[in-house]
Design an enzyme around this catalytic site. Structure first.
Site, PDB file in Angstrom:
ATOM      1  N   ARG A   1       1.993   8.507  -6.568  1.00 29.58           N
ATOM      2  CA  ARG A   1       2.266   9.110  -7.360  1.00 29.58           C
ATOM      3  C   ARG A   1       3.020   8.998  -8.892  1.00 29.58           C
ATOM      4  O   ARG A   1       3.708   7.945  -8.947  1.00 29.58           O
ATOM      5  CB  ARG A   1       2.450  10.396  -7.438  1.00 29.58           C
ATOM      6  CG  ARG A   1       1.955  10.832  -6.542  1.00 29.58           C
ATOM      7  CD  ARG A   1       2.146  12.370  -5.717  1.00 29.58           C
ATOM      8  NE  ARG A   1       1.899  13.121  -4.260  1.00 29.58           N
ATOM      9  CZ  ARG A   1       1.255  12.608  -3.222  1.00 29.58           C
ATOM     10  NH1 ARG A   1       2.681  11.900  -3.060  1.00 29.58           N
ATOM     11  NH2 ARG A   1       1.115  12.990  -1.915  1.00 29.58           N
TER      12      ARG A   1
ATOM     13  N   LYS B   1       6.325  14.289  -2.982  1.00 29.64           N
ATOM     14  CA  LYS B   1       6.636  16.164  -2.625  1.00 29.64           C
ATOM     15  C   LYS B   1       7.247  16.318  -2.214  1.00 29.64           C
ATOM     16  O   LYS B   1       7.512  15.874  -0.892  1.00 29.64           O
ATOM     17  CB  LYS B   1       4.820  16.644  -2.826  1.00 29.64           C
ATOM     18  CG  LYS B   1       4.199  16.428  -4.311  1.00 29.64           C
ATOM     19  CD  LYS B   1       2.426  16.008  -3.778  1.00 29.64           C
ATOM     20  CE  LYS B   1       1.505  16.096  -4.913  1.00 29.64           C
ATOM     21  NZ  LYS B   1       0.182  17.310  -4.658  1.00 29.64           N
TER      22      LYS B   1
ATOM     23  N   HIS C   1      -3.155   8.937 -12.236  1.00 30.97           N
ATOM     24  CA  HIS C   1      -3.512   9.084 -10.977  1.00 30.97           C
ATOM     25  C   HIS C   1      -4.476   8.366 -10.831  1.00 30.97           C
ATOM     26  O   HIS C   1      -4.956   8.496  -9.358  1.00 30.97           O
ATOM     27  CB  HIS C   1      -4.086  10.814 -10.342  1.00 30.97           C
ATOM     28  CG  HIS C   1      -3.453  11.032  -9.733  1.00 30.97           C
ATOM     29  ND1 HIS C   1      -2.298  11.503  -9.154  1.00 30.97           N
ATOM     30  CD2 HIS C   1      -4.197  11.774  -8.325  1.00 30.97           C
ATOM     31  CE1 HIS C   1      -2.644  12.042  -8.148  1.00 30.97           C
ATOM     32  NE2 HIS C   1      -3.363  12.473  -7.880  1.00 30.97           N
TER      33      HIS C   1
ATOM     34  N   ARG D   1      -3.873   5.885  -8.062  1.00 35.31           N
ATOM     35  CA  ARG D   1      -3.912   5.924  -7.535  1.00 35.31           C
ATOM     36  C   ARG D   1      -5.240   6.527  -6.614  1.00 35.31           C
ATOM     37  O   ARG D   1      -4.966   5.802  -5.083  1.00 35.31           O
ATOM     38  CB  ARG D   1      -2.898   7.011  -6.969  1.00 35.31           C
ATOM     39  CG  ARG D   1      -2.316   8.229  -5.914  1.00 35.31           C
ATOM     40  CD  ARG D   1      -1.956   8.865  -5.691  1.00 35.31           C
ATOM     41  NE  ARG D   1      -1.458  10.129  -4.493  1.00 35.31           N
ATOM     42  CZ  ARG D   1      -1.036   9.938  -3.985  1.00 35.31           C
ATOM     43  NH1 ARG D   1       0.305   8.646  -3.703  1.00 35.31           N
ATOM     44  NH2 ARG D   1      -0.184  10.678  -3.350  1.00 35.31           N
TER      45      ARG D   1
ATOM     46  N   HIS E   1       0.238  11.582   2.143  1.00 35.92           N
ATOM     47  CA  HIS E   1      -0.675  12.875   2.603  1.00 35.92           C
ATOM     48  C   HIS E   1      -0.220  13.800   3.699  1.00 35.92           C
ATOM     49  O   HIS E   1      -0.101  12.677   4.632  1.00 35.92           O
ATOM     50  CB  HIS E   1      -2.152  13.364   2.406  1.00 35.92           C
ATOM     51  CG  HIS E   1      -2.487  12.517   1.250  1.00 35.92           C
ATOM     52  ND1 HIS E   1      -4.120  11.788   1.381  1.00 35.92           N
ATOM     53  CD2 HIS E   1      -2.157  12.488  -0.135  1.00 35.92           C
ATOM     54  CE1 HIS E   1      -4.166  11.530   0.291  1.00 35.92           C
ATOM     55  NE2 HIS E   1      -3.381  11.821  -1.173  1.00 35.92           N
TER      56      HIS E   1
ATOM     57  N   TYR F   1     -11.775  10.544  -0.050  1.00 36.04           N
ATOM     58  CA  TYR F   1     -12.322   8.687  -0.353  1.00 36.04           C
ATOM     59  C   TYR F   1     -13.240   8.363   0.635  1.00 36.04           C
ATOM     60  O   TYR F   1     -13.939   7.868   0.054  1.00 36.04           O
ATOM     61  CB  TYR F   1     -10.931   8.873  -0.082  1.00 36.04           C
ATOM     62  CG  TYR F   1      -9.876   8.065  -1.132  1.00 36.04           C
ATOM     63  CD1 TYR F   1     -10.334   7.902  -2.669  1.00 36.04           C
ATOM     64  CD2 TYR F   1      -8.981   9.172  -0.254  1.00 36.04           C
ATOM     65  CE1 TYR F   1      -8.856   8.452  -2.929  1.00 36.04           C
ATOM     66  CE2 TYR F   1      -8.165   9.485  -1.656  1.00 36.04           C
ATOM     67  CZ  TYR F   1      -7.998   9.571  -2.791  1.00 36.04           C
ATOM     68  OH  TYR F   1      -7.174   9.405  -3.974  1.00 36.04           O
TER      69      TYR F   1
END
Length: 302
Positions: free
Chosen positions: A153, A177, A248, A251, A274, A283
């Site tokens: 990110r 995050k 992004h 990514r 994630h 994806y």
């Protein structure tokens, strides 16, 4: 005002108890402020403490005139979280968002770049470019190589520390995050470019607060997210790339190319950081040929 105390408590809750990043907390705060500004504009004495369903509904309707379905849904979700907190802390008895449904939105597939696109973007960088004696061309190449090769990110890239580099082991430590840390593999080619940049970095008068920050601007401070966006936007324009891209996008391309080449979805999830594999599963919709290949290779009745 009582609601201002509630908002400050809510921000503290998001940071300490939910462990959200500063950017995420800011977005939640902006959702509440949009509601407050609406109430102030309409000369209302109503506050989030005593607002009811009809008044919230009127605000959502007014805001929807300038928002697409996805943005509306995000606004409703942010306000619902805030009012849930108010109910939990006994600021009010009910959540006025309980009766408001979010608009139906389709699952947005991520934009991706081809390998040729990425090569063209990197090759468009003027490596001789300097600013105040800093070889920013070399820095920019290293930034794009790191974004793509590690699937970071943009905030993870700008916050990357020299002490996070474990090249002997072939990994970098990434803080994602909620300040959650993970180790991501890094290829020898990207390591080479980072070492070149580290050597250039020694000639910069580094600000004391950023002694350990890997990527710096010409003033010796940490690069901003906006600067990374600008670098990529300018390169896309230079090669006449007919796509709207951002950090992004690299990514997304990282994950898509790994999947296309047979990487395990669980491994991609860990590298991307994630929390849920359902986030990574998006994806699978980008290139369905991978599903067919998996069936033909592994199914006993293929």
């Amino acid at each position: 005002m009582k609601w201002q105390n509630a908002l400050n408590d809510y921000k503290y809750y998001l940071k300490i108890e939910r462990g959200l990043s500063n950017n995420s907390i800011l977005n939640y705060e902006l959702d509440v402020e949009k509601l407050i500004n609406y109430l102030d504009t309409n000369n209302s004495i109503i506050s989030p403490i005593n607002i009811d369903y009809e008044q919230v509904q009127a605000f959502i309707y007014d805001a929807s005139k300038q928002l697409n379905s996805r943005s509306q849904s995000r606004l409703i979700s942010g306000l619902r979280s805030f009012f849930n907190y108010l109910v939990f802390e006994d600021y009010r008895k009910t959540n006025p968002l309980d009766q408001i449904e979010s608009p139906k939105i389709g699952r947005k597939l991520p934009d991706t770049l081809s390998i040729d696109d990425i090569d063209n973007l990197i090759n468009a960088i003027d490596l001789s470019k300097e600013y105040n004696g800093v070889k920013i061309g070399e820095r920019n190449r290293t930034i794009l190589e790191t974004l793509y090769s590690c699937g970071l990110r943009v905030s993870e890239l700008t916050n990357l520390k020299i002490s996070d580099l474990f090249f002997d082991e072939g990994f970098i430590k990434v803080t994602g995050k909620g300040d959650k840390q993970r180790f991501v593999p890094i290829g020898t080619n990207t390591q080479k470019y980072i070492l070149i940049w580290k050597d250039i970095r020694t000639h910069i008068n580094v600000h004391p607060e950023h002694k350990d920050t890997l990527f710096l601007n010409n003033r010796g401070k940490q690069l901003t997210r906006a600067m990374i966006f600008t670098i990529i936007k300018d390169l896309a324009k230079a090669i006449n790339l007919n796509k709207i891209i951002s950090p992004h996008t690299f990514r997304h391309s990282f994950a898509t190319h790994l999947l296309e080449n047979g990487a395990d979805l669980r491994a991609i999830q860990l590298m991307l950081g994630h929390e849920s594999i359902t986030t990574t599963e998006i994806y699978m919709h980008v290139d369905r040929s991978h599903l067919k290949d998996a069936l033909m290779e592994f199914h006993p009745r293929r």
